[in-house]
Design an enzyme around this catalytic site. Sequence first.
Site: not given
Ligand code: GRF
Length: 227
Positions: A7-8, A61, A89, A103, A105
Site C-alpha cells: 500500500g505505498s 471472479r 478483472l 491503474n 503499472h
Molecule cells: C506498484 O509497483 C505498482 O506499480 C504495481 O504494484 C506495486 C504496488 O505497490 N501495480 P504498493 O502496494 O502501492 O506499495
Amino acid sequence: MLISGRGSNLAALLAAARDPVYPAEIVLVVSNRPEAAGLDLAREAGITALAIDHRPFRGDRAAHEAAIQAALAREGVEIVCLAGYMRLLTTFLVDAWHGRMLNIHPSLLPAFPGLDTHARALAAGVKLHGCTVHLVTQAMDEGPILAQAAVPVLPGDTADVLADRVLAQEHAIYPLALRCVAARVPGVPAPAEAALRNPIGPATPPGTSSRSGPFPATAPPPAPRHR
Ligand code: GRF
C-alpha cells in the site's frame, strides 16, 4: 482503492488527499488479501478498510467482483484506483467503471506489461524505465495513458534498486493523475505536466520551481471532492 499488498501508493494518495484543495477523497480501501499491510495503513488513517478475500469465491471472479462492487456502491465511490491489486478483472467491474478506474503499472507502457517489469527491463537493456498511470480497459495494462514518469537505468542496478527508483516516481504521478481525473481537467487524459514529468534532468534552472507545468495555475476550484 483496490489493493493486494503493502500500500505505498495508497499512502501517497492518502497524503495528497489530506490537502483540502485536492479534488478527491479516499473513502474506502478494499484488499483481496486480508493480510495486506495497506489495510492497516488505511485504518490508521481512519479510512474504511475491507478485506474481501477472493479465496472463498473459489474461482468465481464475477461473484467476488460483485461483492467488491456492493462495497463500492455502499460507500458512494465515484472513482476506483487500483494500486497493486493483483487480480485480473472481468468485464463486470471494468465495464461498470469505464473511464473511472485508474491503474498504476511499474513500466513505461506499452513496454513491459504484466509482471516482473524491473527484471525484464534490465534483461532488455533499456536505458530508460519508469511507471504509468492509465485508465483501465479490458486488456491487461492497456488503456489510455494519463501520466508517466521516466527514470534512468544505471550501471549495476538490480531489479530491487530499480524498483525503488521507479516507486518514488509512482508516488508522484498517481496523485497527479487522480487529481486530473477527479477534477475533470479539460484535456484529460493528456495532463501536460504528468505526461512530460521526467526526474532525470534539470527541467528548470536552479532556484526555480521544478513544478512549472500547467498546475496549479490551471487547477480548477476544489469542489466537488470525488469519493
Ligand atoms: C506498484 O509497483 C505498482 O506499480 C504495481 O504494484 C506495486 C504496488 O505497490 N501495480 P504498493 O502496494 O502501492 O506499495
